[in-house]
Write a protein that holds these residues in place. Sequence first.
Motif, PDB file in Angstrom:
ATOM      1  N   LYS A 185       0.793  -0.310  -6.309  1.00  0.00           N
ATOM      2  CA  LYS A 185      -0.568  -0.752  -6.616  1.00  0.00           C
ATOM      3  C   LYS A 185      -1.039  -0.185  -7.956  1.00  0.00           C
ATOM      4  O   LYS A 185      -1.756  -0.860  -8.692  1.00  0.00           O
ATOM      5  CB  LYS A 185      -1.520  -0.359  -5.490  1.00  0.00           C
ATOM      6  N   ASP A 211      -0.290   5.817   5.393  1.00  0.00           N
ATOM      7  CA  ASP A 211      -0.376   4.383   5.145  1.00  0.00           C
ATOM      8  C   ASP A 211      -1.201   4.057   3.903  1.00  0.00           C
ATOM      9  O   ASP A 211      -1.569   2.912   3.668  1.00  0.00           O
ATOM     10  CB  ASP A 211      -0.956   3.652   6.363  1.00  0.00           C
ATOM     11  N   THR A 212      -1.455   5.090   3.104  1.00  0.00           N
ATOM     12  CA  THR A 212      -2.194   4.928   1.857  1.00  0.00           C
ATOM     13  C   THR A 212      -1.837   6.092   0.948  1.00  0.00           C
ATOM     14  O   THR A 212      -1.506   7.183   1.446  1.00  0.00           O
ATOM     15  CB  THR A 212      -3.713   4.882   2.120  1.00  0.00           C
ATOM     16  N   GLU A 269       0.819  -1.210   0.000  1.00  0.00           N
ATOM     17  CA  GLU A 269       0.000   0.000   0.000  1.00  0.00           C
ATOM     18  C   GLU A 269       0.856   1.265   0.000  1.00  0.00           C
ATOM     19  O   GLU A 269       0.420   2.311  -0.466  1.00  0.00           O
ATOM     20  CB  GLU A 269      -0.929   0.015   1.212  1.00  0.00           C
ATOM     21  N   THR A 270       2.073   1.170   0.546  1.00  0.00           N
ATOM     22  CA  THR A 270       2.918   2.360   0.663  1.00  0.00           C
ATOM     23  C   THR A 270       4.212   2.236  -0.134  1.00  0.00           C
ATOM     24  O   THR A 270       5.101   3.065   0.006  1.00  0.00           O
ATOM     25  CB  THR A 270       3.267   2.631   2.141  1.00  0.00           C
TER      26      THR A 270
END
Length: 377
Positions: free
Chosen positions: A224, A266-267, A206-207
Amino acid sequence: MKSVFGLGAKSIVVLSLSVSLAGCGLPRSGPSKGEILAGSVEKMGSTYIVPVDERVARAASKSPELGFSREFITAGVVGSDVIHPGDTLSLTIWENVDDGLLAGKGVNATGLEQLQVDDEGFIFVPYAGRVRASGNTPETLRQAITDKLKDQTPDPQVTVARAAGDGATVSVLGNTGAQGVFPIERPTRTLSAMLARAGGVAVDPETAQITVTRHGRTGSVWLKDLYKNPNMDIALRGGDVILVEKDTRTFTALGATGAQARVDFDTPNLTALEAVAKVGGLNTHLADPKGLFIMRDESPAIAAAVLGQAGLKEPQRVAYVLDLTQPDGIFNARDFVIRDGDTIYVTEAPYVQWQKTLSVLTGTASSANAISSAAGG
C-alpha cells in the motif's frame, strides 16, 4: 449429644477443606496484577513496570518503518533498449553487390543469429571484428558495425535486433500471480510495473510486503505504501530479486480476554485497542480493566527514552500497563502500537478469586452437610 457431634463434625470438615483449598490454590488464567508487580525491578525482580500515559505511548510506539534506502531510490530508470552483457542479438547485413563479403553469389543479405554479448560487452562480427555492444542501443551498435564494414563492401545496410532483456532480467518470487524470471522491458522498468507483469500479489494487499534484493542489499516496503509514495516505486536493475510475502508478524493474547491465541497482524500498524478487539475484547466476567499489560523485550534506545535512563546497552524486559478506567486510558490504548512478538495479558479482577473461593466453600459446606448427615444417620 447427637446434634452437638453433628455440628462439630460439620465444622471440622469445612475447616479442613478450607485449609486444604487455601494451600492448593484455585484455577485461574495466569498471574494476578499484584504478582506481576511483585516481579518489578523496584522489588528486586527483572521487569520494568511502566504505566502508559501519552508520553510513554508515543515513545514506546516507535518501530522501524519499511522503505528503500537512498541507494535504491536514486537509481535512475534503465533504458530498456540498452544492451547488456549476456544479451543475445541477431544481425542482418545487406550488401549492395552480387558477390559480397558475407553473402553468397546471388544473395545480398546475410543473417547472423544468436550472437551473445560476452562478459566484457563485445560481440564478434565477421570482417568487422570485435565490436563493443554493451552500453549501446541497437541503433548505435548498428551504426558502429556499418562504419566498420563500409570500407570493405559498398554501402552496407545493417539491422540489429535484441531479445529484450536477456541480460537484464529480474526474478519474482513468493505470493504473486506468476513466479519466474522476467525481462526488464520498457513497460516494466519499475517495481510496481513488474509486479503487475507478474500477475499482481496473491495475498491481502493490506498485509503484502515487498522485498527487493540487489547486490547483497535489501529493502522492503508495504504494498500500500508502494502506491501511496512514488519514491518507493523504484527503478529495477538486472539481477534484482523481488519477493512478495504476507506479513509474518504476530502477537500473543493471554488472560481474561475473549480468546487466548497467537494472532496475525492484519494491518501495518496495530494498536493495543485494536489488538484486544481482535481477540474478542476483555472478558466482562473476569477482566480487570486496570490490568492490561503489554510485555516485550524493549530495545536499548526505546527503553532509555521510556525509562529515562541514558546509556542502556542491552534490551530490557518491560511490562507496560494500561488502566482503561482512567480518563485517558482508552486513548492511550488507541495510541499504543503493538509490535511483532508482543504478549498482551489481561489480569483477572480481584473479586473473581473471591467469587471462586466462595463458590468452592459453598460447595464444601454442602459436602460437609452431606457427610455429617451420613454420619448422623
